[in-house]
Design an enzyme around this catalytic site. Structure first.
Site, PDB file in Angstrom:
ATOM      1  N   ARG A   8      34.511 -27.886  15.932  1.00  0.00           N
ATOM      2  CA  ARG A   8      34.243 -28.346  14.557  1.00  0.00           C
ATOM      3  C   ARG A   8      35.133 -27.532  13.625  1.00  0.00           C
ATOM      4  O   ARG A   8      35.180 -26.308  13.736  1.00  0.00           O
ATOM      5  CB  ARG A   8      32.763 -28.186  14.186  1.00  0.00           C
ATOM      6  CG  ARG A   8      31.885 -29.196  14.922  1.00  0.00           C
ATOM      7  CD  ARG A   8      30.497 -29.291  14.336  1.00  0.00           C
ATOM      8  NE  ARG A   8      30.446 -30.070  13.112  1.00  0.00           N
ATOM      9  CZ  ARG A   8      29.358 -30.141  12.345  1.00  0.00           C
ATOM     10  NH1 ARG A   8      28.270 -29.466  12.660  1.00  0.00           N
ATOM     11  NH2 ARG A   8      29.363 -30.880  11.259  1.00  0.00           N
ATOM     12  N   ASP A  26      29.316 -23.456   4.752  1.00  0.00           N
ATOM     13  CA  ASP A  26      30.112 -23.469   5.994  1.00  0.00           C
ATOM     14  C   ASP A  26      31.373 -22.636   5.877  1.00  0.00           C
ATOM     15  O   ASP A  26      31.916 -22.172   6.887  1.00  0.00           O
ATOM     16  CB  ASP A  26      30.466 -24.897   6.380  1.00  0.00           C
ATOM     17  CG  ASP A  26      29.301 -25.528   7.109  1.00  0.00           C
ATOM     18  OD1 ASP A  26      28.312 -25.860   6.436  1.00  0.00           O
ATOM     19  OD2 ASP A  26      29.362 -25.635   8.354  1.00  0.00           O
ATOM     20  N   GLN A  78      19.622 -34.111   8.302  1.00  0.00           N
ATOM     21  CA  GLN A  78      19.178 -32.737   8.615  1.00  0.00           C
ATOM     22  C   GLN A  78      17.987 -32.332   7.746  1.00  0.00           C
ATOM     23  O   GLN A  78      17.130 -31.568   8.175  1.00  0.00           O
ATOM     24  CB  GLN A  78      20.324 -31.741   8.397  1.00  0.00           C
ATOM     25  CG  GLN A  78      21.451 -31.825   9.398  1.00  0.00           C
ATOM     26  CD  GLN A  78      22.578 -32.708   8.907  1.00  0.00           C
ATOM     27  OE1 GLN A  78      22.363 -33.642   8.127  1.00  0.00           O
ATOM     28  NE2 GLN A  78      23.796 -32.440   9.347  1.00  0.00           N
ATOM     29  N   GLY A  98      25.024 -26.148  12.011  1.00  0.00           N
ATOM     30  CA  GLY A  98      24.785 -25.071  11.051  1.00  0.00           C
ATOM     31  C   GLY A  98      25.771 -23.954  11.369  1.00  0.00           C
ATOM     32  O   GLY A  98      25.882 -23.531  12.530  1.00  0.00           O
TER      33      GLY A  98
HETATM   34  O1  MRU Z   1      26.923 -30.643   9.816  1.00  0.00           O
HETATM   35  P1  MRU Z   1      25.990 -29.465   9.873  1.00  0.00           P
HETATM   36  O2  MRU Z   1      24.564 -29.849  10.097  1.00  0.00           O
HETATM   37  O3  MRU Z   1      26.480 -28.418  10.839  1.00  0.00           O
HETATM   38  O4  MRU Z   1      26.085 -28.845   8.428  1.00  0.00           O
HETATM   39  C1  MRU Z   1      25.331 -27.711   8.144  1.00  0.00           C
HETATM   40  C2  MRU Z   1      25.420 -27.294   6.741  1.00  0.00           C
HETATM   41  O5  MRU Z   1      26.125 -27.852   5.939  1.00  0.00           O
HETATM   42  C3  MRU Z   1      24.643 -26.073   6.375  1.00  0.00           C
HETATM   43  O6  MRU Z   1      24.236 -26.138   5.045  1.00  0.00           O
HETATM   44  C4  MRU Z   1      25.539 -24.845   6.552  1.00  0.00           C
HETATM   45  O7  MRU Z   1      26.104 -24.818   7.825  1.00  0.00           O
HETATM   46  C5  MRU Z   1      24.811 -23.599   6.309  1.00  0.00           C
HETATM   47  S1  MRU Z   1      23.730 -23.227   7.645  1.00  0.00           S
HETATM   48  C6  MRU Z   1      22.957 -21.764   7.383  1.00  0.00           C
END
Ligand code: MRU
Length: 347
Positions: free
Chosen positions: A94, A240, A199, A52
């Site tokens: 990432r 993101d 998730q 996230g």
């Molecule tokens: O791969 P992830 O679980 O890190 O991806 C997270 C997301 O796409 C969320 O929607 C995004 O980070 C917003 S979190 C408030």
């Protein structure tokens, strides 16, 4: 009232160490892992112990504290130079969530003014805690602002997990849902399961259950049929990275939902702190999209589900064009019909 719904906080600093709630094991196990070195935090970010965008940024800020402690212990007065390599590793953990770079840059700017001949740890720790607390405050603000857009008894779909677990606490998209629920505006939430990491199934369903917010889990492919047969009011997601024109990178599948939403006259809301906006990028096709190992698609929980040797595509994010988005909600204000011009109110 909604503030009481913030019992889940995935990042803690205790006993001079960083503790992360291992999100790979949720919801059935709640394991806290402890970190004393920045490269281990970088690894935890890549391995999705913490995920996230805002949560990645906060963890990175604490990782800078750990890097500084090691640099000071090993190099004394040249600790700033010794920070360059570990922070470069951290920045690569990432690629899509810009909050990672935002937090590292903010910590670097902060330590430029610190004394070379004094341990930087406590001053940097204060700054990391500020980043952490500001994120939670931003989530409360966004929750309130986003809820003003929602009518009573609305039905919403959310994708991935943009909740307390993805942030310092309370959540972005789930922060809006939490706040709106306390005002009687949310009748029901449909959570997409969100393959391949699930998730939605593992994290969002769990968070909403904790707060007794009515939630139904659905396979990602069920969203179109739901919109065709049920009056869905909003799709509400996090982000993101948001570019200057309002294009949004978020979990793979968000773009598909946005197209479905447009077709079915469902409104699309993106909720993200201003630390998720990358003003240096003009539009979404400039955003680096993380490609993760194909094995995450060919297996579930380590069990092989696809034929041996099959190729698998695994982009972690996609880009939703601003034209498909009705509102971007930030702690600094709401941008309706996002565009290069409309986004300027946030600058
Ligand atoms: O791969 P992830 O679980 O890190 O991806 C997270 C997301 O796409 C969320 O929607 C995004 O980070 C917003 S979190 C408030």
């Amino acid at each position: 009232m909604a503030k009481n719904m913030d019992s889940i906080q995935p990042i803690k600093w205790r006993n001079n160490m960083l503790f992360l709630l291992d999100q790979r094991a949720l919801p059935h196990q709640q394991n806290w892992l402890q970190y004393e070195h920045a490269d281990d935090v970088a690894n935890a970010i890549f391995e999705m112990v913490v995920r996230g965008a805002p949560a990645i940024g906060i963890s990175a800020a604490y990782a800078v504290v750990l890097a500084a402690r090691d640099a000071w212990n090993n190099k004394g007065g040249t600790w700033k130079t010794a920070m360059v390599e570990p922070l470069a590793v951290l920045a690569k953990s990432r690629p899509t969530a810009v909050n990672l770079h935002w937090a590292i840059e903010r910590m670097i700017t902060f330590y430029q003014d610190l004394d070379d001949d004094k341990s930087p740890e406590s001053a940097l720790l204060e700054e990391a805690k500020r980043i952490h607390n500001e994120d939670i405050s931003a989530n409360y603000k966004m929750g309130k602002l986003g809820a003003t857009l929602i009518d009573n008894n609305s039905i919403v779909i959310t994708h991935c997990n943009a909740g307390a677990l993805a942030t310092g606490g309370f959540g972005t998209a789930l922060g809006v849902i939490r706040h709106a629920y306390t005002e009687g505006k949310i009748k029901h939430v449909y959570a997409d399961e969100t393959r391949p990491w699930l998730q939605g199934a593992r994290l969002t369903a769990w968070e909403l259950q904790q707060d007794n917010i009515p939630v139904t889990l659905q396979a990602d492919g069920a969203a179109a049929a739901l919109m065709a047969t049920t009056k869905v009011d909003w799709v509400i997601v996090g982000a993101d990275r948001i570019t200057a024109n309002g294009d949004v990178a978020n979990k793979i599948g968000t773009y598909m939902l946005a197209i479905l939403a447009k077709y079915h006259n469902v409104k699309m809301m993106v909720v993200a702190p201003t630390s998720t906006i990358d003003w240096q990028l003009h539009e979404g096709n400039e955003i680096p999209i993380e490609q993760r190992p194909g094995q995450e698609v060919t297996t579930i929980n380590g069990n092989k589900i696809a034929p041996e040797g099959v190729a698998a595509l695994n982009p972690a994010f996609d880009v939703t064009p601003a034209s498909l988005i009705d509102a971007i909600v930030t702690e600094a204000g709401v941008v309706l019909s996002p565009s290069l011009e409309n986004m300027r109110i946030l600058r």
